[in-house]
Scaffold this motif. Sequence first.
Motif, PDB file in Angstrom:
ATOM      1  N   HIS A  81       3.257   0.440   5.855  1.00  0.00           N
ATOM      2  CA  HIS A  81       2.406  -0.294   5.218  1.00  0.00           C
ATOM      3  C   HIS A  81       1.758  -1.660   5.410  1.00  0.00           C
ATOM      4  N   GLN A  82       2.264  -2.321   6.775  1.00  0.00           N
ATOM      5  CA  GLN A  82       1.770  -3.349   6.690  1.00  0.00           C
ATOM      6  C   GLN A  82      -0.076  -3.446   7.959  1.00  0.00           C
ATOM      7  N   THR A  89      -6.186   0.244   2.737  1.00  0.00           N
ATOM      8  CA  THR A  89      -6.154   1.058   2.579  1.00  0.00           C
ATOM      9  C   THR A  89      -5.119   1.890   1.882  1.00  0.00           C
ATOM     10  N   LEU A  90      -4.236   1.024   1.865  1.00  0.00           N
ATOM     11  CA  LEU A  90      -2.417   0.916   1.015  1.00  0.00           C
ATOM     12  C   LEU A  90      -3.135   1.598  -0.400  1.00  0.00           C
ATOM     13  N   GLY A 143       5.130 -10.128   6.513  1.00  0.00           N
ATOM     14  CA  GLY A 143       5.431  -9.735   5.009  1.00  0.00           C
ATOM     15  C   GLY A 143       5.797  -7.725   5.180  1.00  0.00           C
ATOM     16  N   ILE A 144       7.031  -7.522   4.530  1.00  0.00           N
ATOM     17  CA  ILE A 144       6.261  -5.931   4.349  1.00  0.00           C
ATOM     18  C   ILE A 144       6.071  -5.704   2.309  1.00  0.00           C
ATOM     19  N   PRO A 145       4.837  -5.252   2.784  1.00  0.00           N
ATOM     20  CA  PRO A 145       4.802  -4.770   0.834  1.00  0.00           C
ATOM     21  C   PRO A 145       5.410  -3.546   0.810  1.00  0.00           C
TER      22      PRO A 145
ATOM     23  N   LEU B  48      10.193  10.436  -1.466  1.00  0.00           N
ATOM     24  CA  LEU B  48       9.055  11.543  -1.269  1.00  0.00           C
ATOM     25  C   LEU B  48       8.129  11.404  -1.035  1.00  0.00           C
ATOM     26  N   SER B  49       7.401  10.371  -2.170  1.00  0.00           N
ATOM     27  CA  SER B  49       5.781   9.743  -2.780  1.00  0.00           C
ATOM     28  C   SER B  49       5.778   9.372  -1.499  1.00  0.00           C
ATOM     29  N   ARG B  50       6.075   8.241  -0.585  1.00  0.00           N
ATOM     30  CA  ARG B  50       5.062   7.903   0.170  1.00  0.00           C
ATOM     31  C   ARG B  50       5.150   8.185   2.126  1.00  0.00           C
TER      32      ARG B  50
END
Lengths: 202, 242
Positions: A81-82, A89-90, A143-145, B48-50
């Motif tokens: 996610h980072q 693109t998240l 940070g962790i989004p 599940l969704s990620r």
Amino acid sequence: MTRTVGQLLIEDETIGVPGAAKRTITGTPEAVFAHVRLGDDGRYRPLSGAATLPTGWSAPLGPAFDADIAIETVYPLALTHQRQFAAGTLRVVPLEDVLARQSGRYESSAVLSEEGRARAAGVVCGACVRHPVWNGAACAPEGIPCPEACSVLVAFCREAASWQASPPPPEPPDPRIAWAAFEEPGNELRERYLQEMAEAHD
Amino acid sequence: MTTLALVGHGSHLNANSSAPVHAHAATLRRRGRFEDVLTGFWKEEPSLSRMLDGCTSADVVVVPVFISNGYFTKTVIPREMRLDGPLTQRDGQRIRYTGPVGADESLAGVIIERALEAGARPEDAIAVLGHGTRRESESEKNVYAMAKRVRASGRFAEAGAVFLDQEPGMLDMLEVFRAGTVVVVPLFVADGWHAGQTIPADLSLEGAETRKGGRIVRYTPAVGTHPSLAAVIERLAGSAAE
């Protein structure tokens, strides 16, 4: 080089959380995962990002357990996610979409008011080291989004929806009650929410 | 190669609930037959969704580590994972979705292994204990199917289904079976809230073996915790839709 991700302190040869104890955990995903399942108080941590990681431990890093593997063990998908957030693109999903798609036991979470949703997010996400970018939160590169409300927040919204019409009386927070047992009087997050709800309506 | 995605229920309250899924994932990673083995949960993380967020494999097989082919496998998992059905094509990725482990016929062999490990003999009865529900008739199907397969194996005097939450109820078990010894095999994924706590308490069990009115009830760990379940998962993944 020393850096932190969430509560984790990552040094050249170790990863861990500082504290009074100096416990060494085997440097494997299985051992570290098992260790961080419970907090210092012995309670189960269903939310990986909850700021309740056990303290006073470290695990050696090596070729088969490098810093990236260790971070992903403690905070699943954090590095993915980072990277995706940095690249733009998240896939970010708003809370209203998450609640609207619920069915069965959690269908009622969608009736929680806008005010209640904001308060629930403040309480639950306020206890988590991930940054809820789904809610417009800022997130620094280290940070962790958090791209989407988690099941813990959905479960909390379900309970909060049931409190809308007639809020239950407040109880003293009881740290012995399970962290996510939101239906139990005395649950810390529940009582924080009910207190904020009462203050808002005073 | 293919990435295997194991999906489980998980729990907000019980740390053991997801343990079997993690254990089977670790086993399958060691065997090295998949490009990667991922885990995802309804109530834990990755969600599940990620869970496929970082997955770049062109081919993914999703195997639900669930017993029933019901609400979760038909509604929750497809919705949360944005699956179109047995086959989803998305962003250059082929995602195949199998039935749950509880529907695979080879699971009967795991039930028999569990019973034998508990000391089941040819003259004993095997009670395949499922959750069941009064709302969802699909829930009982795999339990009855597994009990039928165990019975058809011919290795035990009797075999049948009993349930936690529907008829025939587990509390009537000693009336359902005639054998002097009934070996209860919980058709659950984990030794969690039900298989590990409420069922032994409701049946007044005193451990692995309990004497009741001159008869013996043996209680095994949950089917889903048996190491052989990894082979069931592999078989399901291999049979995924082309």
